[in-house]
Design an enzyme around this catalytic site. Structure first.
Site, mmCIF file in Angstrom:
data_model
loop_
_atom_site.group_PDB
_atom_site.id
_atom_site.type_symbol
_atom_site.label_atom_id
_atom_site.label_comp_id
_atom_site.label_asym_id
_atom_site.label_seq_id
_atom_site.Cartn_x
_atom_site.Cartn_y
_atom_site.Cartn_z
ATOM 1 C CB CYS A 110 -0.918 0.008 1.217
ATOM 2 S SG CYS A 110 -1.926 1.496 1.334
ATOM 3 N N GLY A 111 0.751 2.043 -1.038
ATOM 4 C CA GLY A 111 1.609 3.205 -1.152
ATOM 5 C C GLY A 111 1.130 4.416 -0.406
#
Length: 298
Positions: free
Chosen positions: A117-118
């Site tokens: 998850c960025g």
């Protein structure tokens, strides 16, 4: 290529009619290491990534943050010594980017982004919804459904590191008329793979990416749609499902969003006018009787 994979011993267990057997063997693993992105010496973010194409990754990240929009916005980028090295040892895990005069760096995130998850840790959705510099609705790009159907296999055949490790995401940029990918990038993080593709395009002065399809190997998250929007991509396709927020964002930005693109079927979740059926257009998503709230193209 040495830093892209690591070899570790594993115990391979095989079940058979006569019971289980075990044997030790070496196995190739995708490398995951942190990359600290700095702008003018100031830390901006840390992301867990597969080493390689780091300048593209940082450049694509800066596009997605709304800091840069054109090739000339990035002046230079250099790997430098990491923390605790006294600046004398280059760990290749710190990249310092120099922007053109007048280009403001993004606000430091103050946390690291994981490979899954960025944008975990963003304070709110409003903080994520950076306004794109490009008007995607004015892009007339339409893609034939048979062309879309060929993209997963074309992407998979170009995944050299996946063949060795089985543990990497991939993103590719295709011309809307079909054919071979313009670029393919792999990474332990799907958002990193997309950033590398966008960074590649930025370095070639290709933004906005009109007339292209961004194909990803996994699901289509909100963040991937956001990155497509910031790069001016008119159509995003994925082999797996999108999230509800991804569909909402794609619809609001005029981006075609295709999911479950497998074999001879696909679901069109947003921007149905961008998918061409033999000269026609896919009906508007959400027809009665479709449990996924999208039109399935066969």
């Amino acid at each position: 290529m040495g830093r892209l994979t690591a070899h570790r011993p594993v115990v391979r267990v095989r079940l058979g009619d006569d019971g289980a057997s075990a044997a030790r063997r070496p196995d190739a693993l995708a490398v995951e290491e942190p990359l600290e992105i700095r702008v003018a010496g100031e830390p901006v973010a840390v992301t867990m990534r597969t080493p390689g194409h780091d300048v593209e990754l940082a450049s694509g990240f800066l596009v997605s943050e709304g800091a840069v929009h054109a090739q000339d916005d990035v002046r230079a980028a250099i790997h430098c010594g990491g923390p605790g090295t006294g600046g004398t040892e280059n760990t290749y895990n710190v990249l310092d980017v120099a922007l053109a005069p007048g280009i403001r760096p993004p606000v430091a995130r103050g946390f690291y982004t994981t490979s899954s998850c960025g944008v975990c840790g963003k304070a709110s959705i409003e903080a994520v919804e950076t306004v794109s510099a490009f008007d995607i609705r004015s892009d007339p790009t339409r893609v034939a459904a048979p062309v879309l159907a060929t993209l997963p296999d074309r992407l998979r055949s170009a995944q050299a590191l996946f063949d060795r490790t089985g543990g990497l995401h991939a993103a590719a940029l295709f011309p809307a008329e079909g054919g071979e990918p313009l670029v393919v990038r792999e990474d332990v993080g799907r958002h990193n793979a997309v950033d590398k593709v966008v960074g590649w395009a930025l370095a070639r002065g290709m933004l906005p990416l009109r007339g292209t399809v961004l194909m990803v190997s996994g699901r289509a998250s909100f963040e991937l749609v956001q990155k497509a929007a910031m790069a001016g991509v008119p159509l995003l396709a994925a082999v797996s499902a999108p999230s509800s927020l991804a569909v909402e964002l794609a619809a609001s930005r005029g981006i075609g969003l295709v999911g479950f693109l497998r074999g001879d079927t696909m679901n069109v979740y947003a921007g149905a006018e961008r998918v061409d059926l033999d000269g026609g257009v896919v009906p508007t998503p959400g027809r009665p009787g479709d449990s996924r709230g999208a039109d399935r193209v066969r």
